[in-house]
Write a protein that holds these residues in place. Structure first.
Motif, mmCIF file in Angstrom:
data_model
loop_
_atom_site.group_PDB
_atom_site.id
_atom_site.type_symbol
_atom_site.label_atom_id
_atom_site.label_comp_id
_atom_site.label_asym_id
_atom_site.label_seq_id
_atom_site.Cartn_x
_atom_site.Cartn_y
_atom_site.Cartn_z
ATOM 1 N N LYS A 191 28.088 -26.703 7.869
ATOM 2 C CA LYS A 191 29.383 -27.278 7.504
ATOM 3 C C LYS A 191 30.098 -27.754 8.752
ATOM 4 C CE LYS A 191 29.743 -24.621 3.398
ATOM 5 N NZ LYS A 191 29.882 -23.464 2.772
ATOM 6 N N GLY A 192 31.174 -28.512 8.556
ATOM 7 C CA GLY A 192 31.970 -29.010 9.669
ATOM 8 C C GLY A 192 32.501 -27.877 10.532
ATOM 9 N N ASN A 193 32.491 -28.052 11.832
ATOM 10 C CA ASN A 193 32.947 -27.087 12.844
ATOM 11 C C ASN A 193 32.056 -25.861 12.984
ATOM 12 O OD1 ASN A 193 35.131 -28.641 13.712
ATOM 13 N ND2 ASN A 193 36.433 -27.824 12.091
ATOM 14 N N ASP A 194 30.908 -25.788 12.312
ATOM 15 C CA ASP A 194 29.951 -24.704 12.547
ATOM 16 C C ASP A 194 29.286 -24.928 13.900
ATOM 17 O OD1 ASP A 194 30.448 -23.582 10.102
ATOM 18 O OD2 ASP A 194 28.544 -24.171 9.190
ATOM 19 N N VAL A 195 28.967 -23.839 14.578
ATOM 20 C CA VAL A 195 28.218 -23.935 15.831
ATOM 21 C C VAL A 195 26.743 -24.006 15.461
ATOM 22 C CG1 VAL A 195 27.605 -22.759 17.980
ATOM 23 C CG2 VAL A 195 29.945 -22.651 17.127
ATOM 24 N N THR A 200 25.846 -38.269 14.567
ATOM 25 C CA THR A 200 25.461 -37.407 13.446
ATOM 26 C C THR A 200 24.223 -37.939 12.733
ATOM 27 O OG1 THR A 200 27.083 -38.507 12.040
ATOM 28 C CG2 THR A 200 27.752 -36.439 13.056
ATOM 29 N N CYS A 238 21.189 -22.607 12.888
ATOM 30 C CA CYS A 238 22.535 -22.045 12.850
ATOM 31 C C CYS A 238 22.692 -20.991 13.954
ATOM 32 C CB CYS A 238 22.854 -21.465 11.483
ATOM 33 S SG CYS A 238 21.950 -19.986 11.033
#
Length: 57
Positions: free
Chosen positions: A16-20, A37, A48
């Motif tokens: 998801k957005g802003n996940d490292v 992207t 992840c």
């Protein structure tokens, strides 16, 4: 493939957005501008943060 959400290549969790994330890919031979992207989705595999930490230990 189109519209498919990016997923971790190990646990298949949706990114998801802003996940490292960590991306495994080859360094490109060519120069040029591209949408980052789209390039990462086409050329890399995402890992992840949780899977990366498990693998590092």
């Amino acid at each position: 493939m189109f519209g498919e959400k990016p997923k971790c290549s190990i646990c298949r969790k949706e990114i998801k957005g802003n996940d490292v994330v960590f991306v495994k890919m080859r360094y490109p031979n060519y120069k040029g501008m591209t949408e980052i992207t789209a390039y990462l989705r086409n050329e890399g595999s995402f890992i992840c943060e949780d899977c990366f930490k498990k693998k590092a230990n």
